[in-house]
Scaffold this active site. Structure first.
Site, mmCIF file in Angstrom:
data_model
loop_
_atom_site.group_PDB
_atom_site.id
_atom_site.type_symbol
_atom_site.label_atom_id
_atom_site.label_comp_id
_atom_site.label_asym_id
_atom_site.label_seq_id
_atom_site.Cartn_x
_atom_site.Cartn_y
_atom_site.Cartn_z
ATOM 1 C CB SER A 98 -0.966 -0.030 1.181
ATOM 2 O OG SER A 98 -1.997 0.917 1.030
ATOM 3 C CG ASP A 223 -6.926 -3.255 -2.952
ATOM 4 O OD1 ASP A 223 -7.537 -2.424 -2.260
ATOM 5 O OD2 ASP A 223 -5.705 -3.459 -2.862
ATOM 6 C CG HIS A 251 -5.604 -2.654 0.689
ATOM 7 N ND1 HIS A 251 -4.950 -2.336 -0.479
ATOM 8 C CD2 HIS A 251 -5.040 -1.870 1.665
ATOM 9 C CE1 HIS A 251 -4.039 -1.405 -0.232
ATOM 10 N NE2 HIS A 251 -4.064 -1.117 1.057
#
Length: 270
Positions: A98, A223, A251
């Site tokens: 991320s 995601d 995610h």
């Protein structure tokens, strides 16, 4: 083992180093708003396969110092350079999830990939987490503003809401509570500062073209934070890169399909 590395005047970064005797090193960069503990299911297994796993807590998060400033990607990439130099790391695989993936990309561009021989991007927030006129795949600006407002007004409730959109697969309440606690370990101002960084024209389109090491892109097709088109843009922008879709993940593929993540990393590194 755990120890601290000073990266800036008065700022120390916490580092966890597992299986330091191995010459096959993976340095993990966590995503927002967690810390290195999010990679528990990699640190449990990859050292058994002969890998040295290093995790840092980015400034403002986990056990690291929590200064008021220094949360732009350039400063965070400089922090990473200081850690790599302090640990005398060479020929490592840099793995970022991320926002950690965004920091990894900025590091590769800003520092010429110093010490890094391979790059792994795991649900990376790049080339832009925010929807733009020329890149309509990110989060809407209003969604991020809501996160920032929630951070200042009711951070626990904001973290619960973010946790609800983080995973595609069902989790136990105990797991949800554990992940929630990772976010609470950060400073509230650090949590908001990173979200503000996403808004403040922090984008990585140019950086992608400066990456010159083999790159593995792992991304969940479900995601809802860093949507799958971001991974496709990374694949197009990075030479010598490979994209592996995760069909049963959102995610949090580092947990949702942890066996596959570990296997793909091991195969990629060799």
């Amino acid at each position: 083992m755990g120890y601290y590395v000073q990266v800036d005047a008065g700022v120390s970064i916490y580092v966890e180093d597992v299986n330091p005797g191995s010459d096959k090193t993976i340095l993990f960069l966590h995503g927002w708003p967690a810390n290195h503990q999010m990679f528990e299911y990699q640190f449990n297994h990859l050292p058994q396969m002969g890998y040295r796993c290093i995790g840092w807590d980015q400034r403002g998060f986990g056990k690291s110092d929590k200064p008021w400033g220094g949360y732009d990607y350039d400063r965070l990439a400089d922090d990473l350079r200081a850690v790599i130099e302090a640990l005398h790391l060479q020929n490592i695989t840099l793995a970022g999830h991320s926002t950690g993936g965004a920091i990894a990309i900025r590091y590769m561009a800003r520092h010429g990939g110093y010490g890094v021989s391979k790059l792994a991007l795991i649900a990376a927030a790049a080339p832009s987490l925010i929807e733009r006129s020329y890149f309509p795949y990110g989060l809407k600006k209003e969604e991020v503003l809501t996160i920032i407002k929630g951070t200042y007004n009711d951070r626990p409730n904001m973290l619960r809401g973010f946790g609800d959109m983080f995973l595609f697969q069902h989790v136990t309440q105990a797991f949800s509570d554990w992940f929630f606690q990772l976010g609470l370990q950060a400073a509230s101002w650090s949590t908001a500062a990173i979200a503000n960084t996403w808004l403040n024209e922090e984008k990585l389109f140019y950086d992608l073209g400066k990456i010159n090491v083999p790159t593995l892109i792992l991304h969940g097709v479900h995601d809802q934070v860093c949507r799958f088109p971001l991974a496709e843009a990374q694949r197009q922008g990075i030479k010598n890169s490979k994209l592996v879709p995760f069909q049963n993940s959102g995610h949090g593929l580092f947990w949702e399909e942890r066996y596959k993540v570990n296997t793909e990393l091991a195969h990629f590194i060799g």
